[in-house]
Design a protein around this motif. Structure first.
Motif, PDB file in Angstrom:
ATOM      1  N   ILE A 100       0.766  -1.289  -0.016  1.00  0.00           N
ATOM      2  CA  ILE A 100      -0.146   0.083  -0.004  1.00  0.00           C
ATOM      3  C   ILE A 100       0.886   1.350  -0.038  1.00  0.00           C
ATOM      4  O   ILE A 100       0.552   2.015  -0.669  1.00  0.00           O
ATOM      5  CB  ILE A 100      -0.944   0.030   1.188  1.00  0.00           C
ATOM      6  N   HIS A 101       1.790   1.177   0.790  1.00  0.00           N
ATOM      7  CA  HIS A 101       2.922   2.465   1.016  1.00  0.00           C
ATOM      8  C   HIS A 101       3.453   2.525  -0.437  1.00  0.00           C
ATOM      9  O   HIS A 101       3.447   3.805  -0.932  1.00  0.00           O
ATOM     10  CB  HIS A 101       3.940   2.275   1.929  1.00  0.00           C
ATOM     11  N   GLU A 102       4.049   1.671  -1.205  1.00  0.00           N
ATOM     12  CA  GLU A 102       4.650   1.767  -2.396  1.00  0.00           C
ATOM     13  C   GLU A 102       3.510   2.220  -3.591  1.00  0.00           C
ATOM     14  O   GLU A 102       4.069   3.509  -4.290  1.00  0.00           O
ATOM     15  CB  GLU A 102       5.061   0.442  -2.897  1.00  0.00           C
ATOM     16  N   THR A 103       2.263   1.846  -3.345  1.00  0.00           N
ATOM     17  CA  THR A 103       1.284   2.249  -4.383  1.00  0.00           C
ATOM     18  C   THR A 103       0.867   3.596  -3.971  1.00  0.00           C
ATOM     19  O   THR A 103       0.655   4.515  -5.073  1.00  0.00           O
ATOM     20  CB  THR A 103       0.139   1.322  -4.243  1.00  0.00           C
ATOM     21  N   LEU A 104       0.992   4.023  -2.828  1.00  0.00           N
ATOM     22  CA  LEU A 104       0.526   5.464  -2.400  1.00  0.00           C
ATOM     23  C   LEU A 104       1.543   6.241  -3.150  1.00  0.00           C
ATOM     24  O   LEU A 104       1.218   7.408  -3.748  1.00  0.00           O
ATOM     25  CB  LEU A 104       0.361   5.704  -0.910  1.00  0.00           C
ATOM     26  N   GLU A 105       2.820   5.953  -2.918  1.00  0.00           N
ATOM     27  CA  GLU A 105       4.046   6.742  -3.398  1.00  0.00           C
ATOM     28  C   GLU A 105       3.737   7.090  -5.004  1.00  0.00           C
ATOM     29  O   GLU A 105       3.974   8.049  -5.717  1.00  0.00           O
ATOM     30  CB  GLU A 105       5.051   6.301  -3.016  1.00  0.00           C
ATOM     31  N   THR A 106       3.650   5.974  -5.768  1.00  0.00           N
ATOM     32  CA  THR A 106       3.680   5.956  -7.230  1.00  0.00           C
ATOM     33  C   THR A 106       2.321   6.689  -7.458  1.00  0.00           C
ATOM     34  O   THR A 106       2.393   7.720  -8.626  1.00  0.00           O
ATOM     35  CB  THR A 106       3.098   4.407  -7.762  1.00  0.00           C
ATOM     36  N   GLU A 113      -4.591  11.977  -3.528  1.00  0.00           N
ATOM     37  CA  GLU A 113      -4.257  12.363  -2.265  1.00  0.00           C
ATOM     38  C   GLU A 113      -4.761  11.501  -1.091  1.00  0.00           C
ATOM     39  O   GLU A 113      -6.150  10.808  -1.367  1.00  0.00           O
ATOM     40  CB  GLU A 113      -4.967  13.727  -2.175  1.00  0.00           C
ATOM     41  N   LEU A 114      -4.210  11.269  -0.069  1.00  0.00           N
ATOM     42  CA  LEU A 114      -4.660  10.401   0.867  1.00  0.00           C
ATOM     43  C   LEU A 114      -5.868  10.946   1.609  1.00  0.00           C
ATOM     44  O   LEU A 114      -5.929  12.393   1.752  1.00  0.00           O
ATOM     45  CB  LEU A 114      -3.796  10.285   1.994  1.00  0.00           C
ATOM     46  N   VAL A 115      -7.116  10.471   1.929  1.00  0.00           N
ATOM     47  CA  VAL A 115      -8.211  11.093   2.664  1.00  0.00           C
ATOM     48  C   VAL A 115      -7.713  11.161   3.900  1.00  0.00           C
ATOM     49  O   VAL A 115      -8.136  12.327   4.574  1.00  0.00           O
ATOM     50  CB  VAL A 115      -9.450  10.112   2.012  1.00  0.00           C
ATOM     51  N   GLY A 116      -7.577  10.051   4.593  1.00  0.00           N
ATOM     52  CA  GLY A 116      -7.789  10.054   5.971  1.00  0.00           C
ATOM     53  C   GLY A 116      -5.991   9.441   6.340  1.00  0.00           C
ATOM     54  O   GLY A 116      -4.952  10.120   6.175  1.00  0.00           O
ATOM     55  N   ASP A 117      -5.916   8.469   7.112  1.00  0.00           N
ATOM     56  CA  ASP A 117      -4.652   7.628   7.291  1.00  0.00           C
ATOM     57  C   ASP A 117      -4.703   6.283   6.816  1.00  0.00           C
ATOM     58  O   ASP A 117      -5.885   5.583   6.480  1.00  0.00           O
ATOM     59  CB  ASP A 117      -4.442   7.440   8.853  1.00  0.00           C
ATOM     60  N   VAL A 118      -3.512   5.697   6.782  1.00  0.00           N
ATOM     61  CA  VAL A 118      -3.375   4.276   6.386  1.00  0.00           C
ATOM     62  C   VAL A 118      -3.513   3.758   7.926  1.00  0.00           C
ATOM     63  O   VAL A 118      -2.737   3.878   8.808  1.00  0.00           O
ATOM     64  CB  VAL A 118      -2.000   4.252   5.768  1.00  0.00           C
ATOM     65  N   VAL A 119      -4.404   2.629   7.883  1.00  0.00           N
ATOM     66  CA  VAL A 119      -4.469   1.879   9.239  1.00  0.00           C
ATOM     67  C   VAL A 119      -4.692   0.411   9.063  1.00  0.00           C
ATOM     68  O   VAL A 119      -4.953   0.012   7.864  1.00  0.00           O
ATOM     69  CB  VAL A 119      -5.826   2.356   9.712  1.00  0.00           C
ATOM     70  N   ASP A 120      -4.082  -0.401   9.998  1.00  0.00           N
ATOM     71  CA  ASP A 120      -4.247  -1.557  10.134  1.00  0.00           C
ATOM     72  C   ASP A 120      -5.537  -1.997  10.720  1.00  0.00           C
ATOM     73  O   ASP A 120      -5.996  -1.722  11.728  1.00  0.00           O
ATOM     74  CB  ASP A 120      -2.944  -2.291  10.656  1.00  0.00           C
ATOM     75  N   TYR A 121      -6.288  -3.171   9.979  1.00  0.00           N
ATOM     76  CA  TYR A 121      -7.458  -3.736  10.549  1.00  0.00           C
ATOM     77  C   TYR A 121      -7.132  -4.949  11.253  1.00  0.00           C
ATOM     78  O   TYR A 121      -6.863  -5.809  10.286  1.00  0.00           O
ATOM     79  CB  TYR A 121      -8.507  -3.752   9.444  1.00  0.00           C
ATOM     80  N   LYS A 122      -6.995  -5.291  12.317  1.00  0.00           N
ATOM     81  CA  LYS A 122      -6.402  -6.364  13.209  1.00  0.00           C
ATOM     82  C   LYS A 122      -5.113  -6.739  12.538  1.00  0.00           C
ATOM     83  O   LYS A 122      -4.358  -6.016  12.360  1.00  0.00           O
ATOM     84  CB  LYS A 122      -7.628  -7.266  13.254  1.00  0.00           C
ATOM     85  N   ASP A 123      -4.758  -7.820  12.274  1.00  0.00           N
ATOM     86  CA  ASP A 123      -3.646  -8.414  11.527  1.00  0.00           C
ATOM     87  C   ASP A 123      -4.297  -8.903  10.075  1.00  0.00           C
ATOM     88  O   ASP A 123      -3.405  -9.752   9.561  1.00  0.00           O
ATOM     89  CB  ASP A 123      -3.049  -9.344  12.144  1.00  0.00           C
ATOM     90  N   VAL A 124      -5.236  -8.349   9.604  1.00  0.00           N
ATOM     91  CA  VAL A 124      -5.927  -9.067   8.211  1.00  0.00           C
ATOM     92  C   VAL A 124      -5.486  -7.866   7.167  1.00  0.00           C
ATOM     93  O   VAL A 124      -5.163  -8.500   5.999  1.00  0.00           O
ATOM     94  CB  VAL A 124      -7.447  -9.085   8.298  1.00  0.00           C
TER      95      VAL A 124
END
Length: 145
Positions: A100-106, A113-124
């Motif tokens: 996801i981070h590489e995709t965002l940078e690209t 533009e990121l709307v909110g934050d990048v978040v982890d949902y549990k470990d899924v």
């Protein structure tokens, strides 16, 4: 009655070339472009005399499609691109990516533009929403573990 599959999700855009380029960078493949017009088309949509340029994009696995449409006739009648995540109606398309981070940078280089934050949902999943071309709301998901 048996549902066989979902064929595609349709999104109306102003700049078809820019939208095709953005979704290509994301990883979709352009299947083809066509001009859709004529009496039969207007009967399907209820818009009467219409002329719309369409680009069909396919996910790499070949199972899902995104139909991007640019209406030349009749004129677009409303604009939902700035609607917040809790607006009624079409919300977003969600795509699974490997990083996801590489995709965002690209995608940032193409106006995302990121709307909110990048978040982890549990470990899924690692999740985020972005605004893509013309402010389209797009979800990104990365499977974890």
């Amino acid at each position: 009655m048996t549902l066989k599959r979902m064929d595609n999700i349709g999104i109306v855009v102003e700049d078809l070339d820019a939208a095709v380029d953005f979704f290509r960078i994301l990883g979709l493949e352009l299947e083809g472009r066509a001009m859709i017009e004529g009496e039969w088309a207007g009967r399907v949509t209820g818009l009467g005399d219409q002329q719309v340029e369409v680009a069909m994009m396919r996910t790499p696995d070949g199972h899902s499609r995104l139909e991007l449409s640019r209406f030349l006739r009749p004129a677009v009648v409303s604009d939902h691109r700035a609607a917040p995540v809790n607006a009624l109606g079409y919300l977003r398309a969600m795509f699974t990516v490997d990083d996801i981070h590489e995709t965002l940078e690209t995608l940032r280089a193409y106006g995302a533009e990121l709307v909110g934050d990048v978040v982890d949902y549990k470990d899924v999943y690692r999740l985020c929403y972005i605004r893509g071309p013309e402010g389209l709301l797009i979800g990104l998901a990365q499977e974890l573990g």
